[in-house]
Structures are given as C-alpha cells and as structure tokens.
Design a protein around this motif. Sequence first.
Motif, PDB file in Angstrom:
ATOM      1  N   HIS A 200       0.836  -1.203   0.000  1.00  0.00           N
ATOM      2  CA  HIS A 200       0.000   0.000   0.000  1.00  0.00           C
ATOM      3  C   HIS A 200       0.873   1.257   0.000  1.00  0.00           C
ATOM      4  O   HIS A 200       0.612   2.204  -0.745  1.00  0.00           O
ATOM      5  N   HIS A 232       3.216   7.909   5.366  1.00  0.00           N
ATOM      6  CA  HIS A 232       1.890   8.287   5.866  1.00  0.00           C
ATOM      7  C   HIS A 232       1.262   7.228   6.775  1.00  0.00           C
ATOM      8  O   HIS A 232       0.560   7.555   7.716  1.00  0.00           O
ATOM      9  N   ASP A 233       1.524   5.958   6.518  1.00  0.00           N
ATOM     10  CA  ASP A 233       0.902   4.896   7.329  1.00  0.00           C
ATOM     11  C   ASP A 233       1.900   4.226   8.267  1.00  0.00           C
ATOM     12  O   ASP A 233       1.702   3.081   8.679  1.00  0.00           O
ATOM     13  N   LYS A 236       0.945   2.165  11.263  1.00  0.00           N
ATOM     14  CA  LYS A 236       0.457   0.782  11.139  1.00  0.00           C
ATOM     15  C   LYS A 236       1.501  -0.233  11.614  1.00  0.00           C
ATOM     16  O   LYS A 236       1.177  -1.410  11.809  1.00  0.00           O
ATOM     17  N   HIS A 285      -3.998  12.534   7.196  1.00  0.00           N
ATOM     18  CA  HIS A 285      -4.336  12.038   5.857  1.00  0.00           C
ATOM     19  C   HIS A 285      -5.700  11.356   5.792  1.00  0.00           C
ATOM     20  O   HIS A 285      -6.157  11.003   4.713  1.00  0.00           O
ATOM     21  N   ASP A 314      -4.133   8.510  -1.393  1.00  0.00           N
ATOM     22  CA  ASP A 314      -4.329   7.391  -0.467  1.00  0.00           C
ATOM     23  C   ASP A 314      -5.643   6.661  -0.758  1.00  0.00           C
ATOM     24  O   ASP A 314      -5.686   5.429  -0.830  1.00  0.00           O
TER      25      ASP A 314
HETATM   26 FE   LIG Z   1      -2.894   4.771   3.552  1.00  0.00          FE
END
Ligand SMILES: [Fe+2]
Length: 362
Positions: A200, A232-233, A236, A285, A314
């Motif tokens: 991703h 951005h992630d 996670k 985001h 995204d």
């Molecule tokens: Fe994302």
Amino acid sequence: MTDGAIFLLTDRPDRSAALETILNTVGRCAVVAGEETPPPGAPVAIVSDLTLSRRESVGRLRALMPSGQAARPGPGPVAGQAGRIPVICLMRSTSDGDLRQARDLGATVCLPAYTSPHVVAQVIRDQVAARDETARGVAGQGIVRATEALTGLFAGARVGGVTLGVVEAGLTPILAAVREGGLTRWLDTVWTHDDATYQHCLLVAGVSAQFVNFLRFPEQDRQHFVRAALLHDLGKARIPQAILNKPGRLDADEMAIMRTHPVIGYEILRDSGCDDATLGAVRHHHEMLDGSGYPDGLVGSAIGDTVRLLTICDIYAALTERRSYKEPMPTRDALAVLESMDTKLESGLVRCFGDAMTAVAP
Ligand SMILES: [Fe+2]
Ligand SMILES: [Fe+2]
C-alpha cells in the motif's frame, strides 16, 4: 505493442502508403499528413517521412514530440533514456547539419529516406523492446530502494523510534521509476510485493510521484511529497497484523484500533525530528473537508494542501489495490468514487488527479 499509435508524419503525395502498410504490422499506424490533426493520445513511436529542411515540417515534428524527448530540452524535467519513445527520422539529406537537427529534435534513429519499410519496422520493434527492458529495470530498482527504506522505517517504528535518513535513499528512485518507466509498470511491479502494508505504501508513493510529476512540482517539493506518501501509514507498524491483514471488513473494535494509526505515526515521527509539513500529512491524511474524518475532525481550511493531495492519492490507492479477497477497482470507477466525494475532497484537485492518472505514461 498494445497502447498508443505509431504516428507516421508524411509530406509525400502518396501519404507514405507502403510504409504505413508495414508499420501496421508492428502496431496501429496513424498517418498524419499536411496540417491534419493527429489522433488523441500520446504516440508509442513516431516515424517522420518529412522534408526536415522545411521549417513547417520541423514545427510539426516538434509539436508532436513528447516532453523530455528533445536533446535540447526546455527548463522542465528531462526524461531519462527509458522515458523516450522511438522516433525514426527518414532523412532526405544526411548532411551533418541535418542529422544534428534531427537529433536535437528528439530523433532516436536517423535513416536514409530510401530505407526499406521492413527495416524501419524492425528498428521500431528493437527500440521498443530495449525501452521496455530499461523501464523494467528502473521500476525494479525503485521498488528495491523503496522497500529497503520501508523495511528500515517499520522495523524502527515497531521497537521505538525511526531514523529518517533511511527514507531519503528511496525517494529519487521512486520518482525516476515512475517518470521513466511509467506508473503502470510501477504498479505492476508493486503487486508482486507480498506485504500488504508495504504494498500500500509503495502504491501511494507511486501514485503520488505520478501526481507531482504531472503537476511539475519543483524537484525538492516532489521529493518532500513522496516522502510524506511513504511515511503516511507508518503508525500501522504498531497495529496488530491480524487487523492489518484481515481479509474483509473490520468490526467496530478493530476499526477503532486501526484508526489510531495516524496519531501513532505522528508521535513516532515527531519524536524522530520530522518536519511539520510531513507530520501534518501523516496525522491528517484521513481528515475530510466536511469534518467527517479523523483523528481531529478538521474542517475546510484547517486542512493544508499537502494533506489534501495525499488524501486523494491514499483513497485512490486503497480503491485500486489488489487483494486476495477483492478485485481491484478499475481506474475509471475509482476516479468516479473520488468525484462523488465532493464534500470531502477538493473537486479541482480530484479533476487534476484524474488527468494525472489517465495521462499516457511516461
Ligand atoms: Fe494509507
Ligand atoms: Fe492511513
């Protein structure tokens, strides 16, 4: 060759009919004679059967040349070798001056005008094959570098802080891979990655690179934006794999955990000395212009430009992702979904994004 046409520019009375016949065996050949308007879309190759000593012929050839093709380009970005299409100039005169002029215009091969059409066709086949090979290599290199950066970042984020230096080495290869090899090839390579979260992030980074390349941002701004896309992630990294990789919809409790990732990423990066613009992009985001987003429920002008751009990239990436449990949404349908979100996303940016995604790459 499957996409785009071979443009055959001619000023011959017979419209270079013999050459057209042979070129149609290589791909779809579109003859452009005199002042005729070329068909829509970017050419996959150009064959010039023009008298280049005529100024109007030079103008016609120059007008059809992709940006970055010419040997003496303007101030814009210069495509690498993989970003250049085959341009074969059939020369009525092969003086040094004429050859130099053709090269400066963007010719990749100059052949005498009497060259057999079969030879011209073979030269195009060879050049397209070589270009594909180079582009595959560039995309592969970009994925390797970007994956190294992500691996270092996520490993650091799981145990504590991150070293931001590791991300820098991934930025130029991503931008170069998308610019020179095209977004489609980047995406095709990304699909082979086995980790869904890395996949991703690579996807968002590639889509972001295409967007800022299309918008012709200054190089430094392109790097800054792709950096935010890669990061951005990051939060996670601390979300359980069972939730990240759950095949299907998350329940309410799982969703609540998943929704903590922007703040987690923000805190990890803040403690690592990240700049404010990137921190804002990571934290926000998932914010929407109408205030329906999270984590802070920001509204309208409270959401900055970088965030607005990144959010579009995204969502598009999430819609078009391939998963074992769902079919990827086609580009046109994903763009329609973005357009339908007109209270949540900036409509002008969404339209521009659509142009960037449907532009024939590179
Ligand atoms: Fe994302
Ligand atoms: Fe996210």
